[in-house]
Design an enzyme around this catalytic site. Structure first.
Site, PDB file in Angstrom:
ATOM      1  N   ASP A   1      -3.463   0.411   2.288  1.00 16.81           N
ATOM      2  CA  ASP A   1      -4.092  -0.904   2.208  1.00 16.81           C
ATOM      3  C   ASP A   1      -2.987  -1.913   1.862  1.00 16.81           C
ATOM      4  OD1 ASP A   1      -5.852  -2.971   2.298  1.00 16.81           O
ATOM      5  OD2 ASP A   1      -7.362  -2.041   1.043  1.00 16.81           O
TER       6      ASP A   1
HETATM    7  C1  BGC Z   1      -8.348  -5.088   2.429  1.00 22.18           C
HETATM    8  C2  BGC Z   1      -8.435  -4.290   3.703  1.00 22.18           C
HETATM    9  C3  BGC Z   1      -7.899  -5.104   4.854  1.00 22.18           C
HETATM   10  C4  BGC Z   1      -6.468  -5.480   4.530  1.00 22.18           C
HETATM   11  C5  BGC Z   1      -5.771  -6.210   5.647  1.00 22.18           C
HETATM   12  C6  BGC Z   1      -6.974  -5.699   2.214  1.00 22.18           C
HETATM   13  O1  BGC Z   1      -6.981  -6.617   1.185  1.00 22.18           O
HETATM   14  O2  BGC Z   1      -8.703  -4.259   1.349  1.00 22.18           O
HETATM   15  O3  BGC Z   1      -9.761  -3.884   3.933  1.00 22.18           O
HETATM   16  O4  BGC Z   1      -7.999  -4.387   6.038  1.00 22.18           O
HETATM   17  O5  BGC Z   1      -6.473  -6.302   3.392  1.00 22.18           O
HETATM   18  O6  BGC Z   1      -6.248  -7.463   5.836  1.00 22.18           O
END
Ligand code: BGC
Length: 767
Positions: A294
């Site tokens: 993530d």
């Molecule tokens: C989120 C993810 C997301 C990623 C990219 C993160 O803050 O938890 O679900 O895909 O950002 O945008």
């Protein structure tokens, strides 16, 4: 440079020729052709170039997450050097083509980028938030919705979405419940499967499909106290029986990628968790795709107090099975050194890169890196009628009718189509932004059809509008808007004035789209700000109120439930929201949604869900005044609205529950049938739900679990027989033996229109 490109082509050609002699027509054949191509390419890559494939950069600097300090890294240079495997948040054909061109034409090996984006509920044309879609219990519509989202995103240059989020959550305080399918692993698994199929289609190399990503692996939906990113402690039974099934369903659907999670699980952060990523995912489930971290979750291993520095974080993450680093710079800065120091085996790097390159081949990016970059297709598809029609269809099906009681022997819903004076009240009634929900970074702000606009399309009624009260907080993706005065009641007067003279009032209240979502945990789930006060004031002058609730999670609405005759849950329905809501309020579409998450009476009941354990002192109480029993002393244990609940303008009756046998062996099957009739005055759809209880287990079992459902359409007066087959797959659970198995014994089952279905039967499973 040219020489090397020629060499790759030759090696790749050699690989494919050798294979074509074998089984070119079969799937296995094409898989092994890709394997050969990947191996050939891998064999000429330097260690640094391999690590580059595991490196993902954000393409804009203000879209997701806290902006990382990138001053020491020249991202553009890294693109030219072939040190970037993927970009996220680059959107639009023009921009995607530009970054792809650098990777393909300037880097030594010309390996194309995979372009990721959060296509969570639509890309530019926004579909209902996933929790709303889940309320439709309509797997075909959900699959279609993902399919059109993929088509639109792909037309805009994107070939990888970070969806579906399949985190089961039983805590509405957690803002990200809007992004998942709710509380139940069975429903969640079916929806997870459908969404992956929708995004990826039958042919990943088609220009209308994109790779999906199951996230957040795992247990991110179980943060302590519902606070986002918080620590998670759950035992193996909950992990296996409740949290993991939807993830497994995505693997069964051949999902191409996984994303790990921000949380720690029983002391080990998910990103550095080898039990999750290597043992379960890559070993037990034989997942062949790649795992992306993530946002910054590798570097956050330091904040967890798990890694000493970013280099150590990189070491822990790769060893635990995280293949791609999203914006932590741990891999690009430290992996090479870690391999040289012998702390990371180069075989793990090869494995990660092999996984990443395989998907790029499957997407067809090596055949044509610009295949998603047609300006003409972008113009034709993005925002097209086809996409809007699918989104509208999904939106209507996502609406849940919570209450529709008569006032003076007359129900307020559906609305009469002529001769009515309708007062529409509430800031959210005329807000063209909130309905877009939280994840809409591909959309233009203020592009949703408002409820007022939708209602105005029915010309034979007289509509008046007053805002009444603003919605508190929210309003931008990154920050709460503290400037909004949420105690301002100056608009009440006008609202009360128009309410007095109305035949019926439509009040649209709830959360702004930016009040739920990532980082938006709340401890108070009442309708925010002074909106509830407004409702109470309006109610004093005219009780004929239809409350249209728009929100990203279950709210606590006791007062409304007690007093307001009609309540419609519309969630955040996306671009077509106003049209969908108007069609439902006017009865052009008979509401058919059912809650995918329990609505609590108050926050103190959370976590609350229908499939709870009995305890040693179960309800009902032997004596209502009994003290030492499992219950609350200040509120009922039951929820306000149970899981699976939702009304229709018509009514349904359930009869003739039949089982073809009441005793089966462990691997046996039971055929169950029930007659469902439309006993009301409208044609309509019903979600017929099957719940099963395993009465005694080697581990304590939930009081019931959803194990089947079917959505059927019944004309007025029509009866249909609905069939279910119960087999070992439905009866098994992760037992005290730490494996999935069916245990012999007594089982109960219920069939009906929600999780409190009364129609019951029993059967036995014998050794
Ligand atoms: C989120 C993810 C997301 C990623 C990219 C993160 O803050 O938890 O679900 O895909 O950002 O945008």
């Amino acid at each position: 440079m040219k020489k090397i490109s020629l060499l790759i082509s030759f090696l790749i050609l050699l690989g494919s020729c050798q294979n074509s002699k074998k089984q070119i027509d079969t799937n296995e054949g094409s898989n092994s052709i890709i394997e050969h191509k990947v191996d050939s390419l891998l064999s000429i890559m330097t260690l640094r170039e391999k690590i580059g494939q595991m490196n993902q950069y954000n393409g804009s600097w203000d879209v997701t997450g806290p902006p990382n300090d990138s001053t020491s890294i020249n991202k553009l240079k890294h693109l030219e050097q072939g040190l970037v495997g993927s970009m996220l948040n680059v959107k639009g054909v023009k921009n995607v083509r530009a970054v792809q061109k650098i990777a393909v034409e300037k880097s030594r090996l010309g390996i194309p980028l995979i372009i990721g984006f959060d296509v969570i509920h639509g890309y530019k044309t926004i579909s209902p938030i996933p929790l709303a879609e889940a309320a439709s219990w309509d797997l075909q519509a959900i699959q279609k919705s993902a399919e059109v989202a993929a088509k639109e995103a792909a037309a805009s240059g994107i070939n990888w979405t970070f969806a579906p989020m399949v985190d089961i959550s039983r805590d509405a305080r957690w803002g990200r419940v809007m992004e998942g399918a709710g509380e139940d692993p069975f429903l969640g698994s079916k929806i997870a499967f459908a969404r992956v199929k929708g995004f990826q289609g039958e042919d990943l190399s088609s220009v209308t499909t994109i790779a999906a990503c199951a996230k957040h692996f795992a247990a991110y939906g179980y943060p302590e106290a519902g606070k986002d990113y918080n620590t998670v402690s759950v035992g193996l039974p909950t992990l296996h029986n409740t949290i993991l099934p939807p993830f497994k369903a995505t693997v069964d659907a051949d999902v191409k990628t996984f994303m790990n999670a921000f949380n720690d699980l029983n002391g080990v952060p998910a990103t550095g968790n080898s039990f999750l990523q290597r043992t379960i995912l890559k070993n037990d489930w034989n997942f062949k795709g790649f795992v992306v971290s993530d946002w910054g979750s590798i570097m956050e291993l330091q904040n967890h107090g798990y890694a000493k520095n970013n280099k150590h974080a990189g070491e822990l993450a790769i060893n635990a099975g995280s293949d791609m680093d999203m914006e932590s710079y741990a891999y690009i800065n430290h992996l090479e050194e870690l391999v040289k120091e012998g702390k990371v085996d180069e075989a793990l790097i090869d494995d990660a890169v092999r996984r990443i390159l395989t998907i790029k081949y499957e997407l067809g990016l090596f055949d044509n890196p610009y295949k998603y970059c047609s300006l003409e297709r972008e113009q034709q598809i993005v925002g097209s009628k086809e996409i809007n029609d699918a989104v509208l269809d999904m939106a209507k099906k996502s609406i849940v009718l919570l209450k529709n009681e008569s006032i003076n022997n007359q129900k307020l819903l559906p609305l009469k189509k002529e001769g009515q004076k309708i007062a529409v009240i509430g800031a959210l009634a005329n807000d063209n932004d909130s309905m877009l929900g939280n994840w809409r970074i591909g959309a233009d702000n203020n592009t949703a059809i408002t409820v007022l606009e939708g209602l105005n399309q029915y010309k034979n009624n007289k509509i008046t509008y007053a805002k009444g009260a603003d919605v508190a907080l929210g309003k931008t993706f990154f920050y709460y808007d503290t400037k909004i005065n949420n105690t301002d009641k100056s608009g009440f007067k006008e609202a009360i004035k128009i309410a007095k003279n109305a035949d019926v009032i439509v009040m649209v209240l709830g959360e702004h789209g930016f009040q739920s979502g990532e980082g938006r945990s709340r401890t108070n789930l009442d309708i925010p700000g002074v909106q509830l006060d407004l409702l109470k004031e309006v109610y004093k002058v005219n009780k004929k109120i239809i409350l249209v609730l728009t929100n990203g999670r279950p709210l606590t609405i006791n007062w409304s439930d007690k007093h307001i005759p009609a309540i419609v849950e519309v969630w955040q329905l996306g671009t077509q929201a106003g049209n969908a809501i108007a069609q439902v309020l006017y009865g052009d579409y008979n509401p058919s949604g059912k809650l995918p998450m329990t609505f609590p009476r108050n926050v103190g009941q959370i976590p609350i869900y229908y499939s709870y354990k009995k305890t040693g002192r179960p309800t009902p109480l032997p004596d209502p005044n009994m003290v030492f029993w499992s219950k609350y002393t200040d509120v009922k244990s039951s929820p306000l609205y149970p899981f699976g609940y939702g009304l229709s303008y018509t009514s349904f009756s359930y009869k003739n529950l039949k089982l073809n046998t009441s005793n089966i062996p462990i691997n046996g099957k039971i055929k169950v049938s029930v007659d469902v009739s439309n006993t009301g005055e409208f044609d309509g759809e019903e979600v017929v739900q099957l719940y099963i209880q395993d009465v005694i287990g080697s581990l304590t079992r939930p009081i019931k679990e959803l194990k089947g459902f079917e959505k059927i359409y019944l004309k007025i007066g029509e009866t249909k027989t609905v069939h279910f087959t119960i087999n070992a797959e439905l009866l098994q659970f992760y037992t005290a033996n730490n494996k999935w198995e069916v245990e012999s014994g007594d089982f109960n089952l219920w069939i009906g229109g929600n999780s409190n279905a009364p129609l019951m039967a029993s059967f036995k499973v014998t050794e």
